[in-house]
Design a protein around this motif. Structure first.
Motif, PDB file in Angstrom:
ATOM      1  N   UNK A   7      31.080  21.749  42.313  1.00 45.60           N
ATOM      2  CA  UNK A   7      29.752  21.143  42.178  1.00 45.60           C
ATOM      3  C   UNK A   7      28.683  22.220  41.980  1.00 45.60           C
ATOM      4  N   UNK A   8      28.803  23.308  42.735  1.00 45.96           N
ATOM      5  CA  UNK A   8      27.842  24.399  42.587  1.00 45.96           C
ATOM      6  C   UNK A   8      27.951  25.011  41.184  1.00 45.96           C
ATOM      7  N   UNK A  67      19.317  21.485  41.939  1.00 43.13           N
ATOM      8  CA  UNK A  67      20.727  21.551  42.320  1.00 43.13           C
ATOM      9  C   UNK A  67      21.314  20.139  42.170  1.00 43.13           C
ATOM     10  N   UNK A  68      22.610  20.049  41.938  1.00 42.04           N
ATOM     11  CA  UNK A  68      23.188  18.737  41.665  1.00 42.04           C
ATOM     12  C   UNK A  68      23.067  17.781  42.865  1.00 42.04           C
ATOM     13  N   UNK A  69      22.760  16.543  42.559  1.00 43.23           N
ATOM     14  CA  UNK A  69      22.836  15.483  43.561  1.00 43.23           C
ATOM     15  C   UNK A  69      24.203  14.821  43.431  1.00 43.23           C
ATOM     16  N   UNK A  70      24.429  13.830  44.282  1.00 43.22           N
ATOM     17  CA  UNK A  70      25.737  13.170  44.216  1.00 43.22           C
ATOM     18  C   UNK A  70      25.880  12.302  42.967  1.00 43.22           C
ATOM     19  N   UNK A  71      24.810  12.098  42.217  1.00 43.48           N
ATOM     20  CA  UNK A  71      24.933  11.350  40.964  1.00 43.48           C
ATOM     21  C   UNK A  71      25.201  12.255  39.768  1.00 43.48           C
ATOM     22  N   UNK A  89      35.930  21.458  46.073  1.00 47.19           N
ATOM     23  CA  UNK A  89      34.974  20.459  45.578  1.00 47.19           C
ATOM     24  C   UNK A  89      33.542  21.008  45.618  1.00 47.19           C
ATOM     25  N   UNK A  90      33.219  21.693  46.691  1.00 54.95           N
ATOM     26  CA  UNK A  90      31.866  22.251  46.825  1.00 54.95           C
ATOM     27  C   UNK A  90      31.586  23.324  45.793  1.00 54.95           C
ATOM     28  N   UNK A 113      27.554  14.963  39.611  1.00 55.77           N
ATOM     29  CA  UNK A 113      28.770  15.784  39.560  1.00 55.77           C
ATOM     30  C   UNK A 113      30.005  15.031  39.072  1.00 55.77           C
ATOM     31  N   UNK A 114      29.879  13.723  38.860  1.00 65.60           N
ATOM     32  CA  UNK A 114      31.065  12.969  38.436  1.00 65.60           C
ATOM     33  C   UNK A 114      32.132  12.985  39.511  1.00 65.60           C
ATOM     34  N   UNK A 115      33.350  12.784  39.070  1.00 71.24           N
ATOM     35  CA  UNK A 115      34.472  12.825  40.010  1.00 71.24           C
ATOM     36  C   UNK A 115      35.090  14.214  39.976  1.00 71.24           C
ATOM     37  N   UNK A 116      35.329  14.754  41.140  1.00 64.42           N
ATOM     38  CA  UNK A 116      35.997  16.056  41.221  1.00 64.42           C
ATOM     39  C   UNK A 116      37.352  15.828  41.887  1.00 64.42           C
TER      40      UNK A 116
END
Lengths: 148, 762
Positions: B664-665, B693-697, B660-661, B699-702
């Motif tokens: 997102x990266x 860098x991506x925030x939690x808003x 997941x990490x 990245x969508x669902x992983x």
């Protein structure tokens, strides 16, 4: 100059420079759980509570905290352990450098918005950056924690 | 299996979530000298003179050091096994600066304020030189980034093909099978693409930092937020011209690395100050410094040609790559190599393939190691073009890949890798189903200018570096019947310490809390290059198993002698030794206590070393669903499905979070993150305000799934997972945008502006 801070219910009388930032003063007082991740108020790592409200201690002048009640991760050890256990069960603490600030915000979320939807959780915590997890494990842990 | 495959919590989790003092700064003496580095404002200049007299008069200044004060032996800061394939092209300080942010002077002060004040008062007279910023112009340019005579390369010239007088750090020319140009010319369907991938920043939450002091014997101790303690020990010895026996490096908890900390950054500065002053010293970069004077992913330009026959089989692939090294040569040649090595073997119906690459100096912040290490760049280029070829052939891109991919048991046509474990096809099938490919491909108009589409990509990585990585692990039977495991993985948050302990407990048939761990301290623990190149699970894991088998054997031999029974009859189970023939049980503690007294006394140690001739690749398929807004150009992530074959999974939770990490990266790399320099070479993206860098808003669902293979050479059948997971988002998203718009984006990041402009081109 000298100021008085109440950190985790303990009185501290400290000599500081007028431009000292709260994060540095907290750490000098031995509360090293609070971390700094950026210099631009973007990352949320330094989140503490000031009179119960989550604030970024990296952009808060220590002098402004005179007489205020400051709570750091060291002041909420039991609650941190409870949520932390949910987080660790998902493998979601990873490097942990963002954990203290993130957890201070999660505890405030639970206190103030325990019925938050997934979207509200993400909006509430959007200022807490994490580079390790991709946020999914954190979200799983928060949902279980809010339901618990 | 008692431990393997379980979702066990990390052994350091409680301390981490409770905010205990675990990291470098938490362990630093508050009275330590503050070390600051004065930076060059010029991308290329000679230092004519430095006047530090006024600065030295600032109260609290302990020392200011310039190029005249440092040893004159060039070194590299690349955390690689000796002999490093990175040039010895730097000094601690030099009268020559090669990028904006290069070091000019070291300031040691009692307070940060004093250091900052003194920094402003140092007068430096520069002869400003024209910088060389464009990697495409670097080769044979009249401007030389490194014109010093004493630059040193460890590898033979005919191997690495460097020539500093041409700004060339290395060259790779590899070809497999028939002549690639001839095969391409013979094929009915040939596509070509030119790709630009940007430099990118690792952005671990804990910036670069290290703390040093002298111990009671006057030895230099460095506590560092690093991935490579043993390499730092060697680098410091060379840079400071002191014996390795005078240096100890300790890795505490580390707030993320992602490869950034496979290059040492701050260690030389605090160590130098401690040696000069005898005092404890802290060198900690703020975020801006970490951005400007750390290291980045290599920006690359790649040209790929690929051809298929009438049956839809890819018969030839040719890659040409140019890699931008920046001002110093850390990880130059090895990163380049992975562009071809981790892409070409995926497609195993080729008759011919070739990889040609060059890596060149420029006057910019240096590139270094970053998760994926060249494979990420190559994956974007090749996987984008594979999609184009599928489109030309009018084939579904998933099915097209299935026709061409490598299978378990094959030897790869490119690079000749024997693939003993591979569930790539299963990964593709599962991912396709999870994303709902058949219902969603290629795209669906959602109204209001919104289009939803899907895209996918596949990738591979390695597990450690074949023929180079090795790890040694020791384990001791303690007098009380418990064990101490001595090892040197560098867990930077991944959970490496935990999964290795799981392996030890599994092998010794005991519980994890019966094993004490001593980890990553060059004085106490055996050699391991560090956790990088996806080596932790595979390389160090195998060493753990060897060590545990060794001590198990020694324990059983002792027990056999004590009881006068054949060793074959005995078995170690929990904390007991069981005689399988007689059913008799002996407590392990009885053996260990007996060994800890008297003339027959002995401490049992198990020794294990492991180095591999192969680097078994993990495989994965990444599928993405996006929503593209044709009015704004914005691309939103809806769903990312990652299906990974990393062999046996040692810890399900930790493996899942690695995926997941990394995804997102990779999403950040695809859509948001860009290292930008001004026309004069100054880094413009030096905070999280500019470098997004991506925030939690964002990245969508992983969603993550595994298709487990069994790697015969792996510990319990395991392969790596750490790096592979960053590779697929960029090409998968690019392919999804292609399926939504018919527009092919060949440079990263793909911004809303790019999308909108392309859509308006018609």
């Amino acid at each position: 100059m000298q100021i008085e801070l109440i950190i985790n219910e303990e009185q501290h009388r400290i000599e500081i420079d007028p431009d000292a930032l709260l994060i540095d003063v907290i750490r000098q007082c031995g509360y090293t759980g609070t971390k700094r991740g950026c210099d631009t108020t973007n990352c949320g790592l330094c989140t503490v509570w000031i009179d119960g409200l989550p604030m970024l201690s990296c952009s808060f002048l220590a002098v402004r905290a005179q007489g205020k009640k400051i709570t750091t991760i060291e002041g909420v050890q039991e609650e941190a352990a409870v949520f932390g256990s949910f987080l660790a069960s998902e493998g979601g603490e990873q490097c942990g450098f963002c954990s203290p600030g993130f957890i201070m915000n999660v505890l405030a979320l639970k206190r103030d918005h325990s019925d938050a939807s997934e979207e509200e959780i993400n909006r509430y915590l959007v200022g807490n950056l994490c580079r390790c997890t991709g946020y999914q494990s954190q979200l799983r842990a928060i949902r279980k924690y809010l339901e618990a | 299996m008692r431990q393997i495959g379980k979702g066990i919590k990390k052994i350091d989790s409680s301390a981490i979530v409770e905010g205990k003092a675990l990291y470098t700064l938490d362990l630093t003496d508050q009275k330590a000298l503050i070390v600051k580095v004065l930076r060059s404002p010029h991308a290329s200049a000679k230092i004519i003179a430095i006047d530090k007299s006024r600065a030295l008069s600032v109260p609290g200044i302990v020392g200011i050091y310039t190029y005249e004060d440092v040893p004159q032996h060039r070194f590299t800061l690349a955390g690689q096994s000796y002999p490093e394939p990175s040039p010895y092209d730097r000094l601690i300080l030099e009268n020559r600066v090669r990028f904006v942010g290069d070091s000019v002077a070291i300031i040691a002060a009692k307070t940060k304020k004093a250091a900052q004040k003194a920094m402003r008062m140092i007068k430096v007279e520069y002869e400003v030189l024209e910088p060389l910023l464009d990697p495409k112009k670097s080769l044979d340019h009249e401007i030389l980034v490194h014109d010093e005579e004493d630059i040193h390369f460890n590898l033979p010239q005919e191997v690495q093909k460097y020539n500093a007088k041409r700004n060339l750090l290395g060259q790779i020319d590899e070809h497999f099978g028939e002549d690639v140009d001839e095969v391409l010319a013979s094929l009915p369907h040939v596509v070509e693409g030119a790709y630009e991938t940007q430099a990118a920043q690792q952005c671990m939450m804990e910036t670069f930092r290290s703390y040093s002091y002298l111990d009671m014997q006057g030895r230099l101790v460095v506590i560092s937020s690093t991935q490579v303690p043993f390499h730092i020990k060697r680098q410091l010895a060379r840079a400071l011209q002191i014996s390795t026996s005078r240096i100890r490096v300790i890795k505490p908890r580390v707030g993320g690395g992602f490869g950034a900390k496979q290059t040492s950054v701050t260690e030389i500065y605090c160590a130098f100050v401690t040696l000069k002053t005898g005092l404890p010293a802290l060198c900690m970069y703020d975020r801006k410094e970490s951005f400007a004077s750390g290291n980045t992913r290599h920006a690359m330009s790649m040209r790929v040609r690929m051809g298929a026959d009438e049956e839809g089989l890819i018969r030839a692939i040719k890659i040409d790559a140019l890699s931008d090294q920046g001002a110093y040569g850390e990880h130059c040649w090895t990163t380049l190599g992975l562009v071809g090595e981790k892409t070409l073997p995926l497609y195993n119906k080729t008759k011919a393939s070739a990889f040609h690459g060059k890596v060149v100096y420029t006057n910019k912040e240096l590139a270094g190691a970053y998760r994926g290490y060249g494979a990420t760049q190559g994956c974007f280029a090749v996987e984008s073009l594979v999609d184009d070829l599928a489109s030309v052939l009018q084939l579904d891109p998933v099915e097209f890949r299935q026709r061409n991919i490598v299978k378990e048991g094959e030897k790869t046509a490119s690079y000749g890798k024997r693939i003993l474990s591979c569930k790539l096809e299963e990964c593709i099938i599962k991912g396709k189903e999870m994303i709902g490919w058949d219902e969603k491909f290629p795209c669906k108009d959602m109204g209001d200018g919104r289009i939803r589409s899907v895209g996918m990509a596949i990738t591979m990585q390695g597990s450690g570096i074949a023929h180079i990585d090795m790890s040694t692990v020791n384990i001791k039977l303690n007098e009380g019947g418990d064990y101490t495991l001595f090892m040197s993985p560098t867990d930077v948050g991944t959970g490496a310490d935990t999964i290795l302990l799981q392996m030890a407990a599994e092998e010794l048939n005991t519980d994890m809390d019966h094993i004490i761990t001593v980890i990553a301290d060059t004085d106490l623990t055996p050699y391991d290059p560090g956790s990088y190149a996806s080596s932790g699970t595979y390389v160090t894991g195998n060493a753990v198993i060897h060590a545990c088998r060794d001590i198990k054997h020694k324990i059983l031999e002792k027990a056999a002698a004590l009881r006068d029974v054949p060793v074959e009859n005995l078995e170690l189970h929990n904390e007991e030794i069981i005689d399988k023939v007689s059913g008799e049980k002996i407590e392990l503690r009885m053996i260990s206590e007996a060994l800890s007294a008297g003339p027959e006394g002995e401490t049992l140690f198990g020794f294990g070393s492991f180095g591999s001739k192969t680097s078994p690749p993990p495989f994965m398929a990444g599928f993405v669903e996006i929503e593209l807004n044709t009015w704004t150009g914005k691309v939103d992530l809806i769903d990312f499905v990652a299906v990974v074959d990393c062999g046996t999974i040692i810890n399900e939770n930790l493996a899942t979070v690695q995926v997941e990490g990394g995804i997102a990266q990779g999403i950040g790399y695809a859509l948001y993150e860009d290292v930008k320099f001004s026309e004069k070479g100054k880094l413009m993206s030096n905070s999280f305000m500019q470098y997004k860098i991506p925030t939690r808003q964002d990245v969508g669902t992983i969603r993550v799934a595994f298709e487990k293979s069994f790697e015969p050479s792996g510990p319990f059948g395991a392969k790596s997972i750490g790096e592979i997971v960053i590779n697929t988002p960029a090409p998968a998203i690019g392919n999804a945008i292609f399926h939504a718009t018919g527009k092919r984006f060949t440079s990263l990041p793909i911004t809303p502006e790019d999308v909108l402009l392309a859509l308006h081109e018609g």
